[in-house]
Design a protein around this motif. Structure first.
Motif, PDB file in Angstrom:
ATOM      1  N   LEU A  72      -7.905   1.286  -5.001  1.00 52.63           N
ATOM      2  CA  LEU A  72      -8.134  -0.156  -4.875  1.00 52.63           C
ATOM      3  C   LEU A  72      -8.907  -0.525  -3.616  1.00 52.63           C
ATOM      4  O   LEU A  72      -9.708  -1.466  -3.630  1.00 52.63           O
ATOM      5  CB  LEU A  72      -6.793  -0.896  -4.917  1.00 52.63           C
ATOM      6  N   ASP A  97      -6.769  -9.648 -14.458  1.00 51.37           N
ATOM      7  CA  ASP A  97      -6.311  -8.273 -14.673  1.00 51.37           C
ATOM      8  C   ASP A  97      -6.564  -7.467 -13.387  1.00 51.37           C
ATOM      9  O   ASP A  97      -6.101  -7.868 -12.313  1.00 51.37           O
ATOM     10  CB  ASP A  97      -7.020  -7.696 -15.904  1.00 51.37           C
ATOM     11  N   TRP A  98      -7.267  -6.339 -13.438  1.00 55.73           N
ATOM     12  CA  TRP A  98      -7.568  -5.598 -12.210  1.00 55.73           C
ATOM     13  C   TRP A  98      -8.318  -6.480 -11.218  1.00 55.73           C
ATOM     14  O   TRP A  98      -8.158  -6.344  -9.995  1.00 55.73           O
ATOM     15  CB  TRP A  98      -8.397  -4.358 -12.508  1.00 55.73           C
ATOM     16  N   GLN A 101      -5.857  -8.242  -9.188  1.00 56.34           N
ATOM     17  CA  GLN A 101      -5.292  -7.348  -8.177  1.00 56.34           C
ATOM     18  C   GLN A 101      -6.207  -7.252  -6.956  1.00 56.34           C
ATOM     19  O   GLN A 101      -5.748  -7.304  -5.800  1.00 56.34           O
ATOM     20  CB  GLN A 101      -5.089  -5.961  -8.787  1.00 56.34           C
ATOM     21  N   TRP A 104      -5.939 -10.495  -4.949  1.00 56.77           N
ATOM     22  CA  TRP A 104      -4.760 -10.544  -4.073  1.00 56.77           C
ATOM     23  C   TRP A 104      -4.993  -9.736  -2.796  1.00 56.77           C
ATOM     24  O   TRP A 104      -4.646 -10.182  -1.698  1.00 56.77           O
ATOM     25  CB  TRP A 104      -3.529  -9.995  -4.793  1.00 56.77           C
ATOM     26  N   VAL A 122      -2.386 -11.176 -13.613  1.00 55.35           N
ATOM     27  CA  VAL A 122      -1.665 -10.234 -12.738  1.00 55.35           C
ATOM     28  C   VAL A 122      -1.148 -10.975 -11.507  1.00 55.35           C
ATOM     29  O   VAL A 122      -1.920 -11.607 -10.775  1.00 55.35           O
ATOM     30  CB  VAL A 122      -2.575  -9.067 -12.333  1.00 55.35           C
ATOM     31  N   HIS A 124       1.162 -11.545  -7.752  1.00 56.54           N
ATOM     32  CA  HIS A 124       1.165 -10.889  -6.446  1.00 56.54           C
ATOM     33  C   HIS A 124       1.825  -9.515  -6.586  1.00 56.54           C
ATOM     34  O   HIS A 124       2.861  -9.367  -7.244  1.00 56.54           O
ATOM     35  CB  HIS A 124       1.935 -11.741  -5.427  1.00 56.54           C
ATOM     36  N   PRO A 125       1.236  -8.483  -5.986  1.00 54.94           N
ATOM     37  CA  PRO A 125       1.767  -7.119  -6.157  1.00 54.94           C
ATOM     38  C   PRO A 125       3.237  -6.968  -5.801  1.00 54.94           C
ATOM     39  O   PRO A 125       3.967  -6.231  -6.472  1.00 54.94           O
ATOM     40  CB  PRO A 125       0.888  -6.288  -5.218  1.00 54.94           C
ATOM     41  N   THR A 202       1.495   3.266  -5.981  1.00 54.92           N
ATOM     42  CA  THR A 202       2.109   2.033  -5.497  1.00 54.92           C
ATOM     43  C   THR A 202       1.910   1.812  -4.000  1.00 54.92           C
ATOM     44  O   THR A 202       1.973   0.675  -3.530  1.00 54.92           O
ATOM     45  CB  THR A 202       3.613   2.026  -5.814  1.00 54.92           C
ATOM     46  N   ILE A 205      -0.527  -0.943  -2.838  1.00 54.49           N
ATOM     47  CA  ILE A 205      -0.197  -2.372  -2.869  1.00 54.49           C
ATOM     48  C   ILE A 205       1.081  -2.707  -2.100  1.00 54.49           C
ATOM     49  O   ILE A 205       1.379  -3.879  -1.879  1.00 54.49           O
ATOM     50  CB  ILE A 205      -0.056  -2.878  -4.315  1.00 54.49           C
ATOM     51  N   THR A 208       0.918  -5.198   0.813  1.00 58.39           N
ATOM     52  CA  THR A 208       0.300  -6.505   0.609  1.00 58.39           C
ATOM     53  C   THR A 208       1.244  -7.597   1.093  1.00 58.39           C
ATOM     54  O   THR A 208       2.365  -7.716   0.608  1.00 58.39           O
ATOM     55  CB  THR A 208      -0.041  -6.731  -0.872  1.00 58.39           C
ATOM     56  N   THR A 234       6.052 -14.836  -7.692  1.00 57.53           N
ATOM     57  CA  THR A 234       4.797 -14.833  -6.951  1.00 57.53           C
ATOM     58  C   THR A 234       4.786 -15.931  -5.889  1.00 57.53           C
ATOM     59  O   THR A 234       4.204 -15.768  -4.812  1.00 57.53           O
ATOM     60  CB  THR A 234       3.609 -14.978  -7.925  1.00 57.53           C
TER      61      THR A 234
END
Length: 272
Positions: A72, A97-98, A101, A104, A122, A124-125, A202, A205, A208, A234
């Motif tokens: 990412l 979607d991505w 991400q 964010w 999508v 917040h992570p 994981t 993210i 974040t 979120t």
């Protein structure tokens, strides 16, 4: 237009008044920047300048072979580099979607480059990670990640005249499904998109933090990927002005299923 940066060439569809506030549009998988073509005219009519980026794996000149090239942080760096090449200091960011991400992460780590954020589908992570811990149903919703990470994923998605890919996109009209099926058959295109899943961990993210730019999160109640818990939580991760827009009867493919409503949400967030 084409933008050469970071040793690659990115396709960007630009439109709207040259002096309009800039809006960066970031697509998801298995789509491309055409997923926003039904909201772009409304944004342009409101006086906004839109830049719809085909991200790495999608732009033909930006399909590195190394899976780690799809972490990412690389896509975040791409977005920043494209803004630099455009001469845009700060943009309104809209991602699905991505693309959400990446939105964010841009807002969390580069708030000086983001005027507002509209994240679509999508959440917040950290809200999603919480939902994965407390809601078994959320874990089940993301089970497809392991399928997409498999070396057999390309064959699965494109086999039998792309039956699985067509099933994924079934809420869309046939013409729009066919365009993505055709694109997925381009050399390296589908592998580039799937490498986002293969490169994901994981830890990318987990750090974040709280978002400090004005933010709208758009969620739909027929989304098979994200459940209600992640959508509601979120709000815990945005300290600036925040709104949750919940759409009824709409699936994960919001930009193409509900373009008018999404455009209204974007314009409401930007304030034009």
């Amino acid at each position: 237009m084409e933008i050469k940066t970071r040793g690659m060439t990115f396709e960007v569809s630009e439109s709207g008044p040259a002096d309009g506030q800039p809006v960066l549009l970031l697509h998801g998988f298995p789509q491309d920047n055409r997923e926003f073509e039904r909201i772009v005219p409304t944004l342009n009519d409101a006086g906004l300048r839109t830049y719809a980026l085909n991200q790495r794996g999608c732009s033909p000149g930006a399909r590195p072979r190394d899976v780690d090239a799809y972490r990412l942080r690389e896509a975040v760096a791409d977005a920043i580099a494209v803004l630099d090449e455009l001469g845009v200091e700060r943009a309104h960011v809209v991602g699905h979607d991505w693309g959400a991400q990446i939105g964010w992460l841009l807002a969390a780590h580069h708030p000086d480059r983001v005027r507002t954020l509209t994240a679509v589908s999508v959440p917040h992570p950290r809200a999603l990670m919480l939902a994965l811990r407390v809601r078994p149903s959320q874990k089940a919703r993301l089970a497809y990640f392991q399928v997409f990470r498999s070396p057999r994923a390309e064959g699965l998605l494109l086999g039998r005249d792309a039956a699985v890919l067509r099933w994924m996109l079934r809420p869309l009209v046939a013409e729009r499904v066919q365009r993505y099926v055709d694109a997925a058959r381009e050399p390296g295109r589908l592998t580039g998109g799937l490498n986002w899943y293969r490169a994901f961990t994981t830890d990318q993210i987990a750090g974040t933090g709280v978002i400090t730019v004005p933010t709208t999160y758009v969620w739909s109640d027929r989304d098979g990927v994200v459940g209600l818990t992640a959508a509601l939580r979120t709000a815990d991760w945005v300290s600036a002005d925040y709104q949750l827009v919940a759409m009824r009867g709409v699936s994960h493919w919001i930009p193409e299923e509900a373009p008018r409503e999404l455009a209204d949400a974007v314009l409401g967030r930007i304030g034009v």
